[in-house]
Design a protein around this motif. Sequence first.
Motif, short mmCIF file in Angstrom:
data_model
loop_
_atom_site.label_atom_id
_atom_site.label_comp_id
_atom_site.label_asym_id
_atom_site.label_seq_id
_atom_site.Cartn_x
_atom_site.Cartn_y
_atom_site.Cartn_z
N SER A 1 79.69 104.90 -37.69
CA SER A 1 78.93 104.39 -38.89
C SER A 1 77.37 104.42 -38.48
O SER A 1 76.59 104.89 -39.38
CB SER A 1 79.44 102.86 -39.57
N ILE B 1 92.27 107.63 -43.45
CA ILE B 1 92.18 108.19 -44.81
C ILE B 1 92.35 107.42 -46.08
O ILE B 1 93.49 107.21 -46.27
CB ILE B 1 92.91 109.74 -44.96
N TYR B 2 91.17 106.93 -46.85
CA TYR B 2 91.50 105.96 -47.91
C TYR B 2 90.80 106.65 -49.13
O TYR B 2 90.89 105.75 -50.10
CB TYR B 2 90.71 104.95 -47.44
N SER B 3 90.56 108.03 -49.21
CA SER B 3 89.96 108.39 -50.21
C SER B 3 91.05 109.20 -51.16
O SER B 3 90.80 109.79 -52.22
CB SER B 3 89.11 109.48 -50.14
N GLU C 1 91.75 100.52 -50.32
CA GLU C 1 90.37 100.73 -49.78
C GLU C 1 89.49 99.53 -50.59
O GLU C 1 89.23 99.72 -51.68
CB GLU C 1 89.44 102.07 -50.32
N ARG D 1 85.22 104.94 -41.67
CA ARG D 1 86.62 104.38 -41.45
C ARG D 1 87.37 105.42 -40.56
O ARG D 1 87.56 106.74 -40.81
CB ARG D 1 87.21 104.02 -42.89
N ILE E 1 80.34 109.12 -46.54
CA ILE E 1 81.57 108.52 -45.94
C ILE E 1 81.98 109.40 -44.76
O ILE E 1 82.20 110.61 -45.23
CB ILE E 1 82.47 108.11 -46.92
N GLU F 1 85.57 109.82 -42.79
CA GLU F 1 86.86 109.09 -42.67
C GLU F 1 87.84 109.77 -41.85
O GLU F 1 87.80 111.09 -42.02
CB GLU F 1 87.49 108.71 -44.13
#
Length: 210
Positions: free
Chosen positions: A19, A147-149, A157, A144, A179, A181
């Motif tokens: 990040s 995988i939260y998309s 998320e 992150r 982002i 991820e």
Amino acid sequence: MANILYITANPKPEQESFSLRLGRNFIEKVKELSPRDEIVEMDLYQTGIPFIDADVFSGWGKLANGQTLSAEEQKKVDRINELTDQFVEADKYVFVSPMWNLSIPSRLKLYIDTICIAGKTFKYTEEGPVGLLQGKKAVHVHARGGIYSEGLAKEMEFADRYLCTILKFMGISDIQSVIAEGMAANPQEAESIFARALAQVPQAAARFVE
């Protein structure tokens, strides 16, 4: 010329954090595109931020009733006012954070609690709360490990979604998210995944400085 707050919420060294590396790339691109902008960097792990605790509530109550605050109450209330005023006076914001336990780091939540103040960043009306920071821009630079998309994990998320929601609550409608991820889920591809996130930076930075 814009006044930009560059707000980081990660205690790791920059070179060890996806990040922070992504955020540094973004802000350097902003400097390149708009060199006259004034950028103030805030490392939330090196910034004194008071908790909204009993002293603060007591101090606010005393202020409302014209009473004298204790030294500790005054110190905490003054610091909250200082942080809130700094936030209100900025034109643009860059938030840099990882996902921790499906959400944002506690230091970032602590900071949000000090700047989301009725009468300064939002107000209550008969029609409901109204944000007071219209016309400002924000970017969330976020990393992150999973995988939260997409898929079922999308419902879990609460990091980027929360930050974007609270910023909109304060009236900031022009919000972007940059982002990266999946680096922990696919460690052998971590750097190539990160490179794809870096490819988002030029376009996002160009929009940010418009």
